[in-house]
Scaffold this active site. Sequence first.
Site, PDB file in Angstrom:
ATOM      1  N   HIS A  97      11.621  41.438  25.692  1.00 19.68           N
ATOM      2  CA  HIS A  97      10.679  40.667  26.509  1.00 19.68           C
ATOM      3  C   HIS A  97       9.347  40.592  25.765  1.00 19.68           C
ATOM      4  O   HIS A  97       8.948  41.555  25.097  1.00 19.68           O
ATOM      5  CB  HIS A  97      10.484  41.305  27.885  1.00 19.68           C
ATOM      6  CG  HIS A  97       9.687  40.400  28.784  1.00 19.68           C
ATOM      7  ND1 HIS A  97       8.313  40.368  28.742  1.00 19.68           N
ATOM      8  CD2 HIS A  97      10.067  39.470  29.680  1.00 19.68           C
ATOM      9  CE1 HIS A  97       7.883  39.442  29.599  1.00 19.68           C
ATOM     10  NE2 HIS A  97       8.932  38.885  30.182  1.00 19.68           N
ATOM     11  N   GLU A 169      12.270  32.157  26.471  1.00 22.82           N
ATOM     12  CA  GLU A 169      11.027  32.319  27.227  1.00 22.82           C
ATOM     13  C   GLU A 169       9.841  32.054  26.297  1.00 22.82           C
ATOM     14  O   GLU A 169       9.349  32.999  25.650  1.00 22.82           O
ATOM     15  CB  GLU A 169      10.911  33.737  27.785  1.00 22.82           C
ATOM     16  CG  GLU A 169      12.050  34.150  28.683  1.00 22.82           C
ATOM     17  CD  GLU A 169      11.609  35.180  29.720  1.00 22.82           C
ATOM     18  OE1 GLU A 169      12.071  35.087  30.850  1.00 22.82           O
ATOM     19  OE2 GLU A 169      10.780  36.053  29.386  1.00 22.82           O
TER      20      GLU A 169
HETATM   21  P1  PGA Z   1       7.030  34.591  35.268  1.00 24.72           P
HETATM   22  O1  PGA Z   1       7.687  35.722  34.355  1.00 24.72           O
HETATM   23  O2  PGA Z   1       8.174  33.846  35.939  1.00 24.72           O
HETATM   24  O3  PGA Z   1       6.175  35.312  36.227  1.00 24.72           O
HETATM   25  O4  PGA Z   1       6.274  33.667  34.342  1.00 24.72           O
HETATM   26  C1  PGA Z   1       8.778  35.384  33.555  1.00 24.72           C
HETATM   27  C2  PGA Z   1       9.153  36.504  32.631  1.00 24.72           C
HETATM   28  O5  PGA Z   1       8.283  37.260  32.181  1.00 24.72           O
HETATM   29  O6  PGA Z   1      10.338  36.649  32.333  1.00 24.72           O
END
Ligand code: PGA
Length: 263
Positions: A97, A169
């Site tokens: 992440h 992401e």
């Molecule tokens: P968020 O977080 O939906 O609050 O932007 C997503 C993530 O960190 O996976």
Amino acid sequence: MRKPLVGTGWKMNHGIAATEAYARRLLALLREDPADGLDIFVLPPFVSLSTAAREFAGSPVAIGGQTMHWDASGAWTGEISAPMLAEIGCRFVELAHSERLQHFGETYDLVRLKVDAALQGGLEPILCLGESAEDRRMGQSDSVLREQVTTALASVTAGMLPRVVLAYEPRWAIGVAEAAPPSYVAERHAGLRETLADCWGEPAATATRIIYGGSVSPANGAELIALENVDGLFIGRAAWTPEGFAAMIRIVAEAKQEADGSF
Ligand code: PGA
């Protein structure tokens, strides 16, 4: 073909009591409005995992860890291993992440060790990938993503690849007001699928799920999940309440029904 996936990472939220309340409410909502044919997961903090395992046992909701160490045991103060996560009842583990990379110094070379240990421990890694705002500005998004994938999955065979979930992401789209634009997400997911096909062959690439995360919400979820090559949604803030998560599960379930109906 690829089973849609919808999940939430709770980050550093929900201790034991909050986890129990969340699970009970979410399962009540899912009983009222069942979502068939999806994989659903929550990633609680470590201390809440055993509560989540107990509450979600026998339900359609799987659980996973938010990170792990690459070694199975040893002198690694503060760390948690794949066998520990498996023993507590985890199916998944999130790796790489952007908050781990940014604040805790993780690199994709280390993540490769974690991917290998997760697979060996019987867990399904959710491997996060994403370019920075600077990478995007330089037009390097696809090459950065390719580098991340090939580094983290260097020792994964074609046979094992479908056990890995790729979570795209973009770093500039996490924790902000808006998700990445759908056309931009579609291009990156297509590029990732192409990388998988180049490196592991078409059948493995076709069987591997690529999900999108980063400011997903009820306002943008339907448009994102409808994109070709987007096999699921990975949600932070919008799913930190059971009502919020149930609404996102409904969006993914409806997209699946529509896709099934169109064949
Ligand atoms: P968020 O977080 O939906 O609050 O932007 C997503 C993530 O960190 O996976």
